[in-house]
Design a protein around this motif. Structure first.
Motif, PDB file in Angstrom:
ATOM      1  N   SER A   1       0.684  -0.921  -0.150  1.00 33.47           N
ATOM      2  CA  SER A   1       0.447  -0.305   0.156  1.00 33.47           C
ATOM      3  C   SER A   1       0.664   1.408   0.079  1.00 33.47           C
ATOM      4  CB  SER A   1      -1.193   0.140   1.089  1.00 33.47           C
ATOM      5  OG  SER A   1      -1.585  -0.998   1.212  1.00 33.47           O
TER       6      SER A   1
ATOM      7  N   ASN B   1      -0.718  -0.587   7.954  1.00 33.20           N
ATOM      8  CA  ASN B   1      -1.801   0.292   6.691  1.00 33.20           C
ATOM      9  C   ASN B   1      -2.923   1.087   7.758  1.00 33.20           C
ATOM     10  OD1 ASN B   1      -3.057   2.308   5.556  1.00 33.20           O
ATOM     11  ND2 ASN B   1      -2.065   1.597   3.381  1.00 33.20           N
TER      12      ASN B   1
ATOM     13  N   ALA C   1       1.571   3.003   3.347  1.00 30.82           N
ATOM     14  CA  ALA C   1       2.095   1.755   4.399  1.00 30.82           C
ATOM     15  C   ALA C   1       3.361   2.272   4.758  1.00 30.82           C
ATOM     16  CB  ALA C   1       2.644   0.180   4.538  1.00 30.82           C
TER      17      ALA C   1
END
Length: 192
Positions: free
Chosen positions: A38, A59, A41
């Motif tokens: 992500s 995240n 993150a």
């Protein structure tokens, strides 16, 4: 000088091709370049296994923990493997369960957070490599082994101060149909 004028563009093209292939100059930049990680993150911890590095990210927006493997290839690093674990409010939350075997190395990572004030320590491993680590509510601990083993076979067990087993990690013993990954978690022993 004329040789460098011909060689320099070729070097730039090779470097660009390596970058587009996922190769990076550092293990962390390779992990951050992993297409499954992500974008927002945050790095929690890094675990050096020798030639490779495991990175644990969190995240908060997507409510997941992500583990990313960066492997060293010569002078460069590449990351093609990652796992996602949803954040939960279980008594004990596994935030990373990851094992791999590389060319000259193997490793298994188990990282957990305790949400139960009764849990005093956790034991995990495979004979003769059993480790015991103290833990408090809200704390995260990690076990890193130099062998590859499925995480559910690490015999992970959480104990209270008196040595009474409170939780075990694995599949539920009382179900006829198993649904992985939902059933692969920490189970309270009194509930079984």
């Amino acid at each position: 000088m004329k040789k460098w004028i011909k060689v320099l563009p070729l070097l730039v093209i090779i470097i660009v091709l390596f970058i587009f292939s996922g190769y990076r100059f550092t293990a962390l930049s390779a992990a951050k370049g992993n297409s499954f990680l992500s974008k927002d993150a945050e790095l929690v911890e890094a675990y050096d296994t020798g030639k490779s590095t495991l990175f644990l990210f969190k995240n908060d927006n997507e409510e997941i923990f992500q583990t990313v493997l960066s492997e060293k290839h010569g002078l460069l690093h590449r990351s093609r493997v990652s796992t996602n674990v949803p954040i939960s409010a279980d008594g004990i939350q596994t935030v990373s369960g990851f094992s791999f075997t590389g060319e000259d190395e193997a490793a298994t990572l188990l990282s957990v957070i305790s949400n139960d004030k009764e849990v005093a320590y956790i034991e995990a491993g495979v004979e003769p490599d059993i480790e015991r680590k103290a833990i408090q509510k809200g704390e995260r601990i990690s076990f890193l082994f130099s062998f590859s083993e499925q995480v559910e076979f690490l015999n992970a067990t959480a104990f209270n101060d008196e040595g009474k087993a409170l939780y075990y990690y694995g599949l539920s013993k009382n179900v006829s149909q198993v649904h992985i990954p939902e059933d692969l978690k920490w189970h309270k022993i009194d509930d079984e």
